[in-house]
Design a protein around this motif. Sequence first.
Motif, short mmCIF file in Angstrom:
data_model
loop_
_atom_site.label_atom_id
_atom_site.label_comp_id
_atom_site.label_asym_id
_atom_site.label_seq_id
_atom_site.Cartn_x
_atom_site.Cartn_y
_atom_site.Cartn_z
N GLU A 89 0.82 -1.21 0.00
CA GLU A 89 0.00 0.00 0.00
C GLU A 89 0.86 1.27 0.00
O GLU A 89 0.63 2.19 0.79
CB GLU A 89 -0.92 -0.01 1.23
N LYS A 117 5.79 -1.04 9.39
CA LYS A 117 4.81 -1.67 8.48
C LYS A 117 3.79 -0.65 7.96
O LYS A 117 2.59 -0.91 7.92
CB LYS A 117 4.12 -2.84 9.17
N GLU A 118 4.33 0.50 7.53
CA GLU A 118 3.46 1.58 7.07
C GLU A 118 2.73 1.26 5.79
O GLU A 118 1.69 1.87 5.49
CB GLU A 118 4.30 2.86 6.89
N ILE A 120 1.58 -1.70 4.96
CA ILE A 120 0.60 -2.78 5.20
C ILE A 120 -0.63 -2.17 5.86
O ILE A 120 -1.76 -2.47 5.49
CB ILE A 120 1.20 -3.89 6.07
N TYR A 121 -0.37 -1.28 6.84
CA TYR A 121 -1.46 -0.65 7.60
C TYR A 121 -1.53 0.83 7.21
O TYR A 121 -0.71 1.65 7.63
CB TYR A 121 -1.22 -0.80 9.11
N ILE A 122 -2.51 1.18 6.38
CA ILE A 122 -2.60 2.52 5.80
C ILE A 122 -2.71 3.61 6.86
O ILE A 122 -2.21 4.72 6.68
CB ILE A 122 -3.80 2.59 4.83
N GLU A 123 -3.33 3.30 8.00
CA GLU A 123 -3.50 4.33 9.03
C GLU A 123 -2.16 4.85 9.57
O GLU A 123 -2.09 5.95 10.11
CB GLU A 123 -4.35 3.79 10.19
N LYS A 124 -1.09 4.07 9.38
CA LYS A 124 0.22 4.50 9.85
C LYS A 124 0.86 5.54 8.92
O LYS A 124 1.92 6.08 9.22
CB LYS A 124 1.15 3.29 10.01
#
Length: 364
Positions: A89, A117-118, A120-124
Amino acid sequence: MAKEKSKAAVLELLRAEGNDACADCEAPDPDWASYTLGVFICLNCSGIHRNIPQVSKVKSVRLDEWDNGQVEFMASTGNSAAKAEYEAEIPPFYYKPTASDCQLLREQWIRAKYERKEFIYIEKQEPYSAGYREGFLWKRGRDNGQFLSRKFVLSEREGALKYYNKNDHLNATFQPAKIGNPHGLQITYLKDNSTRNIFVYHEDGKEMVDWFNAIRAARFHYLQVAFPGASNTDLVPKLSRNYLKEGYMEKTGPKQTEGFKKRWFTMDDRRLMYFKDPLDAFARGEVFIGSKENSYTVVEGLPPSIQGNHWQHGITIVTPDRRFLFACETEGDQSEWVAAFQKVIARPMLPQEYAVEAHFKHKP
């Protein structure tokens, strides 16, 4: 015998598609591997991986011993599969460093992928994707050269960053050596069609890279509005740019009878700027470099009648209006500058560049 067989198996994995370049910076022929992530990496990136041992543990492909379990894991993962997971992502505007980029960009890229893991997890991704960012950066004073803490605000909605507006001509590039700080960032914009430099840094490397990508994000969304039909592939190269060439040369004035003076030169696309000091806020002068179709040429050497240069390796740039004369300290510098000029001159001018050229011709 078993150890040699395992090592041979690891070497064979390097031949698989995707494993022949570093998983993080694309450097060719990686000699190291993270046996906990399952990726093959170069020597430089392996040093960064060693700094995150809770996530990545590295071995030399050729020098260290490998057990069967480690080999099997590498075979089941590999660079292509790891990229599909850890880079799933990535925002279009996010800058993916290469082997030639500075340590800070490469380190924060690796930490963003595997540690935080930015992608993988868009909120990061919120620190640089939200369209608004504020914080304190150390900014170099225009007149006294001292770095002082100043508050910066980046607003995508207003199209503004504190200290200037209209980010359609905004650029940001990391300059750790020039600024004298490993997190040093140079921000430039046009003011009255002249280049203004701002030099900033932050003690936290992640903070600095987040600012860099926030600026890229703001510019990306601005360009999406300005060019609604353009694809991401067309827009991404316009988000930020590194300079084609920087360094010292000598120059003489327009009458070419004055003595040559040593100046710091920056080649930014078609703008050749010169400064008394590399960290000056404004250039002492700028030269537009057009294309060969428009009668711009560059040649090695100076006219025979020219005197006053201390450095012996000359360069002459011929424009439709006049000649510009420069001198380099070494033959290597001369070759690099000529190559940079030729690269620009060989590229046909875009319609909007004719307007820039016209402005240079009518400068007072």
